[in-house]
Design a protein around this motif. Sequence first.
Motif, PDB file in Angstrom:
ATOM      1  N   TYR A  94      44.128  40.997  33.506  1.00  0.00           N
ATOM      2  CA  TYR A  94      43.047  41.125  34.331  1.00  0.00           C
ATOM      3  C   TYR A  94      42.403  40.496  35.959  1.00  0.00           C
ATOM      4  CZ  TYR A  94      44.002  40.630  29.398  1.00  0.00           C
ATOM      5  OH  TYR A  94      43.794  41.302  27.923  1.00  0.00           O
ATOM      6  N   GLU A  95      41.597  41.630  36.262  1.00  0.00           N
ATOM      7  CA  GLU A  95      41.165  41.225  37.924  1.00  0.00           C
ATOM      8  C   GLU A  95      39.976  40.544  38.032  1.00  0.00           C
ATOM      9  OE1 GLU A  95      41.984  45.205  39.164  1.00  0.00           O
ATOM     10  OE2 GLU A  95      44.165  44.830  39.885  1.00  0.00           O
ATOM     11  N   SER A  96      39.661  40.134  39.029  1.00  0.00           N
ATOM     12  CA  SER A  96      38.219  39.921  39.104  1.00  0.00           C
ATOM     13  C   SER A  96      37.225  41.073  39.913  1.00  0.00           C
ATOM     14  CB  SER A  96      38.118  38.729  40.506  1.00  0.00           C
ATOM     15  OG  SER A  96      38.834  39.911  41.595  1.00  0.00           O
ATOM     16  N   GLY A  97      36.446  40.368  39.702  1.00  0.00           N
ATOM     17  CA  GLY A  97      35.033  41.819  40.060  1.00  0.00           C
ATOM     18  C   GLY A  97      35.036  43.175  41.318  1.00  0.00           C
ATOM     19  N   PRO A 103      40.289  43.406  44.665  1.00  0.00           N
ATOM     20  CA  PRO A 103      40.621  42.298  43.614  1.00  0.00           C
ATOM     21  C   PRO A 103      41.567  41.345  43.727  1.00  0.00           C
ATOM     22  CG  PRO A 103      40.927  44.841  42.638  1.00  0.00           C
ATOM     23  CD  PRO A 103      40.686  44.826  44.147  1.00  0.00           C
ATOM     24  N   ARG A 105      44.042  39.046  40.972  1.00  0.00           N
ATOM     25  CA  ARG A 105      45.033  39.236  39.419  1.00  0.00           C
ATOM     26  C   ARG A 105      45.235  37.422  38.691  1.00  0.00           C
ATOM     27  NH1 ARG A 105      46.797  43.209  41.865  1.00  0.00           N
ATOM     28  NH2 ARG A 105      45.758  45.408  42.404  1.00  0.00           N
ATOM     29  N   HIS A 144      38.841  43.922  33.821  1.00  0.00           N
ATOM     30  CA  HIS A 144      38.024  42.392  33.768  1.00  0.00           C
ATOM     31  C   HIS A 144      38.421  41.572  31.991  1.00  0.00           C
ATOM     32  CE1 HIS A 144      36.230  43.593  37.149  1.00  0.00           C
ATOM     33  NE2 HIS A 144      35.647  44.276  36.493  1.00  0.00           N
ATOM     34  N   ARG A 169      32.329  48.313  39.031  1.00  0.00           N
ATOM     35  CA  ARG A 169      32.276  47.886  40.553  1.00  0.00           C
ATOM     36  C   ARG A 169      31.377  49.770  40.447  1.00  0.00           C
ATOM     37  NH1 ARG A 169      38.590  46.969  40.490  1.00  0.00           N
ATOM     38  NH2 ARG A 169      39.103  45.239  39.452  1.00  0.00           N
ATOM     39  N   SER A 264      34.613  32.750  34.602  1.00  0.00           N
ATOM     40  CA  SER A 264      35.489  33.936  35.852  1.00  0.00           C
ATOM     41  C   SER A 264      36.797  34.257  35.389  1.00  0.00           C
ATOM     42  CB  SER A 264      35.607  33.040  37.002  1.00  0.00           C
ATOM     43  OG  SER A 264      36.088  34.077  37.632  1.00  0.00           O
ATOM     44  N   THR A 265      36.836  35.375  35.262  1.00  0.00           N
ATOM     45  CA  THR A 265      38.184  36.445  35.445  1.00  0.00           C
ATOM     46  C   THR A 265      39.362  35.509  36.009  1.00  0.00           C
ATOM     47  OG1 THR A 265      37.984  38.416  34.873  1.00  0.00           O
ATOM     48  CG2 THR A 265      40.106  38.323  35.473  1.00  0.00           C
TER      49      THR A 265
END
Length: 366
Positions: A94-97, A103, A105, A144, A169, A264-265
């Motif tokens: 999963y990735e941040s925004g 991003p 990971r 996410h 995004r 948060s991711t």
Amino acid sequence: MARAELSILDLPHEASPDPDELVRAAMKWHFSPETGTPFWLRRAATLDFDPLSDVKTHADLRLFPNVANELRDVPAADLVPRGYGKSPDIVGVYESGGTTGAPKRVVCPRDWLEKLVGWSNANLDVHGFPRGVDWLGITPSGPHIVGEIFRRSAHTHGRYGFQVDLDPRWVKRLIAEGKGGQADAYAEHVVDQATHILRTQNIGVLTVTPPLLERIAQREDLVELVNAKVRAIRWGGTQMDPDTAQLYRTEIFPDTVLYGHYGSTMILGIAGERHGTPPGEPCVFDTFSPYITFEVVNPETRQSVAYGERGQVVMHHVSKALLLPNNLERDTAVRVPALEGRIGDAAAGIAPVARFDDEVVIEGVY
């Protein structure tokens, strides 16, 4: 390494492990050659302390540098602890925004997701969410982690999960390029899709972001649908001010439970709104302590601000799945004492900083 030494890392979500014992077990897990995380095993050589001997308490996590930005380029496989074996049960990467650059990971093993969702489901019960009903989520399906949390929550707490995908995004890019009209049209397109599901399915729980809930509240037909069918609304992704929350609770959706998440991711998780916050007061978010903890600090000194004062949020994640301490987030909050028996801070009045990592912060729809 003996299994007994690591048993604290495998406790069920309702357990309350000693925070310092958890930290010591996590150091052995993530920094021992046979079980460790390749990223941390390499990174250990650059630290000016020894995690295995010097990190003995939760407070010692401050010794670590903030490595979050390094996770933009690290191969995902290097973030999986060797202790999970040659065929680890990984739910996803999963990735941040991507709000402040490329991003970052993280990798989520299944055992962690099940523990997190079990804790979250217990919170939903406290707030009066109905069990066994169908859910509708207007959330990102990926990359996410919120989409996976929604699907798992809908399956374990509810019955069927219906989902309308959301690309935050793209919205942020449109806003940054001055294309607000296109961003608005996209948001309406998302709400239109949700409308069809609400009309044709017996949705009991709605998961949605505050900007999209505001659009729903502006459509009389949708307000009627929600009030006729939906018994609980779970919101998150951006902040909701106390006046708006009170308006929803008392006038727009008066018979519907309203409950917020903040997460948060990068911590593979969420904090849940504290039950019983007085009307008109900012909601307080409590963490899944001691695995996920917050500190509210002065960003210049990294020292905690006084209770009741606003500072920037630092997040720590310490578990079998992930070690990510000292991650300075792009949000500010008012520091609130944690509940009895929990470590770290609770956070209220979440708001984004104007700039983060020299980038303008744009929230959009998530």
